[in-house]
Design an enzyme around this catalytic site. Sequence first.
Site, PDB file in Angstrom:
ATOM      1  N   ASP A  59       0.884  -1.236   0.093  1.00  0.00           N
ATOM      2  CA  ASP A  59      -0.214   0.021   0.035  1.00  0.00           C
ATOM      3  C   ASP A  59       0.960   1.219  -0.024  1.00  0.00           C
ATOM      4  O   ASP A  59       0.567   2.227  -0.633  1.00  0.00           O
ATOM      5  CB  ASP A  59      -0.969   0.216   1.544  1.00  0.00           C
ATOM      6  CG  ASP A  59      -2.144  -1.142   1.116  1.00  0.00           C
ATOM      7  OD1 ASP A  59      -1.987  -1.954   0.012  1.00  0.00           O
ATOM      8  OD2 ASP A  59      -2.633  -1.215   2.109  1.00  0.00           O
ATOM      9  N   LYS A  84      -3.092  -6.190   3.925  1.00  0.00           N
ATOM     10  CA  LYS A  84      -4.131  -7.174   3.353  1.00  0.00           C
ATOM     11  C   LYS A  84      -3.754  -8.482   3.474  1.00  0.00           C
ATOM     12  O   LYS A  84      -4.721  -9.173   3.341  1.00  0.00           O
ATOM     13  CB  LYS A  84      -4.300  -6.593   1.881  1.00  0.00           C
ATOM     14  CG  LYS A  84      -4.467  -5.195   1.576  1.00  0.00           C
ATOM     15  CD  LYS A  84      -5.666  -4.497   2.646  1.00  0.00           C
ATOM     16  CE  LYS A  84      -5.810  -3.346   2.878  1.00  0.00           C
ATOM     17  NZ  LYS A  84      -4.619  -2.419   2.973  1.00  0.00           N
ATOM     18  N   GLU A 140      -7.312   3.552  -0.672  1.00  0.00           N
ATOM     19  CA  GLU A 140      -7.154   4.366   0.306  1.00  0.00           C
ATOM     20  C   GLU A 140      -6.844   5.890   0.033  1.00  0.00           C
ATOM     21  O   GLU A 140      -5.910   6.000  -0.791  1.00  0.00           O
ATOM     22  CB  GLU A 140      -5.831   3.703   1.434  1.00  0.00           C
ATOM     23  CG  GLU A 140      -6.132   2.599   1.752  1.00  0.00           C
ATOM     24  CD  GLU A 140      -4.852   2.023   2.478  1.00  0.00           C
ATOM     25  OE1 GLU A 140      -5.260   1.137   3.413  1.00  0.00           O
ATOM     26  OE2 GLU A 140      -3.811   2.518   2.635  1.00  0.00           O
ATOM     27  N   SER A 189      -6.093   4.738   4.955  1.00  0.00           N
ATOM     28  CA  SER A 189      -4.882   4.049   5.609  1.00  0.00           C
ATOM     29  C   SER A 189      -5.131   4.307   7.026  1.00  0.00           C
ATOM     30  O   SER A 189      -5.725   5.325   7.516  1.00  0.00           O
ATOM     31  CB  SER A 189      -3.729   4.907   4.958  1.00  0.00           C
ATOM     32  OG  SER A 189      -2.314   4.292   5.991  1.00  0.00           O
TER      33      SER A 189
END
Length: 571
Positions: free
Chosen positions: A98, A141, A459, A485
């Site tokens: 991310d 994740k 996000e 986030s």
Amino acid sequence: MSQRTSKKPARQPRNKDSARRYSSVVVDGYAQAPSRAMLRAVGYKDADFRKPAIGVASTWSDLTPCNMHIDKLAKAAATAIDKAGGKSTTFGTITVSDGISNGTPGMRYSLVSREVIADSIETVSGAQGFDGVIAIGGCDKNMPGCMMALARLDRPAIFVYGGTIKPGKQRRDIISVFEAVGARAAGKISEKDLLEIERTAIPGPGSCGGMYTANTMASAIEALGMSLPNSSAQEAVSGKKLDDCKAAGKAILQLVKADVRPSQILTRKAFENAITVAIALGGSTNVVLHLLAIAHATGVPLELDDFTRIGKRVPVLADLRPSGKYAMSELVKIGGIQPLMKTLLARGLLHGECLTVTGKTLAQNLKSVKPYPKNQDIVHAFDDPIKPDSHLVVLYGNVAPEGSVAKITGKEGLSFTGRARVFDGEENALQAILDGVVVEGDVVVIRFEGPRGGPGMREMLSPTSAIAGRGLAGKVALITDGRFSGGSRGFVVGHIAPEAAVGGPIGLVRDGDEITIDAVQREIRCDVSDAELAERRKSWKAPEPYARRGVLAKYARSVSSASQGAVTDAE
């Protein structure tokens, strides 16, 4: 909306050898000689076919610091399994970063990866007939993805957290870099300053260092009972983390022999424990999305309103980033989350009778835990909370009829009213923030970023960090059908459902509309009449899908609402 429980697949026939319920089907008898022949090529000896087969699911990858060390942890766990009398088999699954993909089209794949990870671990473990599974995760994740797979399989299992990163120079972390981008755009720091922050924020392996999504989920999973005590509060590069992996290798054999399965651990009360701990720690809004998904995989009814019910009586006690002062590594040094959990238990806020992967109850695990040092101020006392009730606030209203999730610590205030500044997609919003178009009093509306519309529910870390970096945190609100986030801070509301792409009313909001966010009344409203919204709906058209083939298209066709955990197997 109540979540429907998922049907569990029929369990395989049991063998007389209770510790080899699944592997015996694969390797016993003359008809399985081909299976044994294949396994001999990867290192099996005659004696190994009579041992419990334990899969070690490794999320190792050198594309992100969160997971770059997990191969070593997987080897430590596998060696411990073999020494304890089992036969380990290590296999891999994917991860995406991310931190790298945020603010780019690639972020669409982040939440999608949760489903791919869950599917892949379930697939390998089911196909190979593992009697037990250890899953090791280290990034946002892959942790819930691991848990969803373990819940679906319902075989003896343990989750091991990869551990938190050490702080960078001047206690920096990845959020320091994101917010520095906003500060650079505002002229508050130079290009040289930004480069220095970039070069010193990430010193090595481990997950992002605040109470962001990875550390939040690690804590929640430990509270669920699916990790060994203190697995959530260890640095990635440490002897204690290696010891955690070795202990898991031993413990999984005991669970296999006793046939202790996730369905016995992941009860309704266990999920209430996880919610309680996440709130007390000031955890990420993503914990809502992921606990809903894990509960769905387990078959336990859980819904948004459960977070409200529990949140009314649980205070925020930990002064942790992003809204607080301290990093996870500093919480590790004073004892991790175990002393906090013991305090919560003593206050009647945890269900101590819940079974855990130690084979003992939560209360039994906590019995000998010592309190925090007297001079620490990371975790506050109950009579001096950061916030007297939950920072995870579920809001409803004409913008979000099916609900939304806000992260409101109280430092931003408890209500916000401002004029809508609407953007279809993250990129346009980010550029407007960096260019100074967004000003004090605005409510930034970012839509068509939901599970289906994104697709992938990106996000909004780049926009929220840019707002903070420009000095507008608390002066500007941001609402979205996407998500945030764990590092996002400020007056932010995500998971708005229904999302814009399926006709949700967030898609009807226009520039200049007055929007009110009220954390006390738990309401988010647009000051536009129902008649006017109905009139606007007449001209609304569904957008063209972002992808027509491939994994994003498949995900968009199958994903459920954020209010249901954005799962892809909802009935």
